[in-house]
Design a protein around this motif. Structure first.
Motif, mmCIF file in Angstrom:
data_model
loop_
_atom_site.group_PDB
_atom_site.id
_atom_site.type_symbol
_atom_site.label_atom_id
_atom_site.label_comp_id
_atom_site.label_asym_id
_atom_site.label_seq_id
_atom_site.Cartn_x
_atom_site.Cartn_y
_atom_site.Cartn_z
ATOM 1 N N TYR A 221 16.744 0.606 17.976
ATOM 2 C CA TYR A 221 17.479 1.525 18.933
ATOM 3 C C TYR A 221 16.278 2.698 19.332
ATOM 4 O O TYR A 221 15.872 2.813 20.214
ATOM 5 N N ILE A 222 16.063 3.362 18.154
ATOM 6 C CA ILE A 222 15.087 4.639 18.480
ATOM 7 C C ILE A 222 13.776 4.231 18.915
ATOM 8 O O ILE A 222 13.250 4.904 19.550
ATOM 9 N N LYS A 223 13.245 3.042 18.307
ATOM 10 C CA LYS A 223 12.101 2.530 18.502
ATOM 11 C C LYS A 223 12.051 2.317 20.247
ATOM 12 O O LYS A 223 10.933 2.536 20.916
ATOM 13 N N ARG A 224 12.922 1.633 20.655
ATOM 14 C CA ARG A 224 12.981 1.212 22.147
ATOM 15 C C ARG A 224 13.106 2.518 22.994
ATOM 16 O O ARG A 224 12.551 2.661 23.828
ATOM 17 N N VAL A 225 13.959 3.466 22.524
ATOM 18 C CA VAL A 225 14.104 4.410 23.333
ATOM 19 C C VAL A 225 12.710 5.419 23.417
ATOM 20 O O VAL A 225 12.268 5.807 24.610
ATOM 21 N N ALA A 226 11.997 5.449 22.506
ATOM 22 C CA ALA A 226 10.558 5.896 22.527
ATOM 23 C C ALA A 226 9.698 5.032 23.425
ATOM 24 O O ALA A 226 8.760 5.646 24.064
ATOM 25 N N GLU A 227 9.694 4.003 23.178
ATOM 26 C CA GLU A 227 8.988 3.035 24.207
ATOM 27 C C GLU A 227 9.211 3.426 25.567
ATOM 28 O O GLU A 227 8.359 3.221 26.365
ATOM 29 N N HIS A 228 10.580 3.196 25.866
ATOM 30 C CA HIS A 228 10.996 3.557 27.449
ATOM 31 C C HIS A 228 10.366 4.824 27.620
ATOM 32 O O HIS A 228 10.137 4.893 28.688
ATOM 33 N N LEU A 229 10.711 5.794 26.867
ATOM 34 C CA LEU A 229 10.077 7.173 27.413
ATOM 35 C C LEU A 229 8.896 7.511 27.739
ATOM 36 O O LEU A 229 8.201 8.155 28.288
ATOM 37 N N ARG A 230 7.948 6.591 26.772
ATOM 38 C CA ARG A 230 6.467 6.561 26.986
ATOM 39 C C ARG A 230 5.945 6.138 28.324
ATOM 40 O O ARG A 230 5.076 6.474 28.935
ATOM 41 N N LYS A 231 6.815 5.301 28.835
ATOM 42 C CA LYS A 231 6.368 4.686 30.168
ATOM 43 C C LYS A 231 6.566 5.716 31.369
ATOM 44 O O LYS A 231 7.464 6.359 31.530
#
Length: 180
Positions: free
Chosen positions: A170-180
């Motif tokens: 979940y935290i990794k997906r949040v970070a990935e989404h924020l980077r986009k």
């Protein structure tokens, strides 16, 4: 035997009251959690170990509470799941602040500005005004995300593995989404 009488329930009024309480709880609760985060330490963490390692560290912290709340069965779930939820939200906030710092160079955010970043990461919209409706939508989305993760922990034998993995991803997906 006498007749059983049901009182009329005003569904709209009840819905309005509930929505107001969810808004107050979400705004106050999220703001209180945000204010507990040391933004300077987020900046220092990103500067010292780099953004990727900082994100990974946050994901590991989230995974740790997921493992603990997942392995204990029903007794631990009563206390563990709410604490796990708070921890995962805190890690999500830390990751959001870290990525914002890396992109802007600014590490000090007011809650309203931070909330726009958080709302953007959840809703994917570029320009969001912090309104009561936006706050309610974001709080609702966060609760749904947390509820989905919590429901995966109902299997006591592998609950720890599932809980930890769910939090980490979940935290990794949040970070990935924020980077986009």
């Amino acid at each position: 035997m006498g007749k059983f009488k049901l009182h009329n329930i005003n569904v709209e009024a009840t819905k309005k009251k509930l929505k107001g309480k969810v808004y107050a709880l979400s705004k106050e609760g999220l703001e209180q959690l945000f204010n507990k985060i040391d933004q300077l330490s987020v900046r220092k963490g990103v500067d010292q170990i780099g953004l990727e390692k900082f994100i990974n560290q946050c994901a590991i912290f989230a995974a740790g509470s997921g493992v603990i709340s997942g392995i204990g069965g029903v007794g631990v779930m009563v206390i563990g799941v709410p604490l796990d939820t708070i921890n995962v939200l805190a890690q999500q906030f830390r990751v959001t602040l870290a990525i914002a710092y890396q992109k802007t160079g600014n590490y000090e955010f007011r809650f309203d500005d931070f909330f726009k970043l958080l709302a953007r990461s959840i809703k994917g919209e570029a320009s969001i005004v912090v309104t009561k409706t936006a706050m309610e939508e974001v709080a609702q989305k966060l609760m749904i995300n947390m509820g989905t993760r919590a429901s995966k922990r109902l299997v006591p034998v592998v609950g720890g593995i599932i809980g930890g993995t769910a939090n980490y991803l979940y935290i990794k997906r949040v970070a990935e989404h924020l980077r986009k």
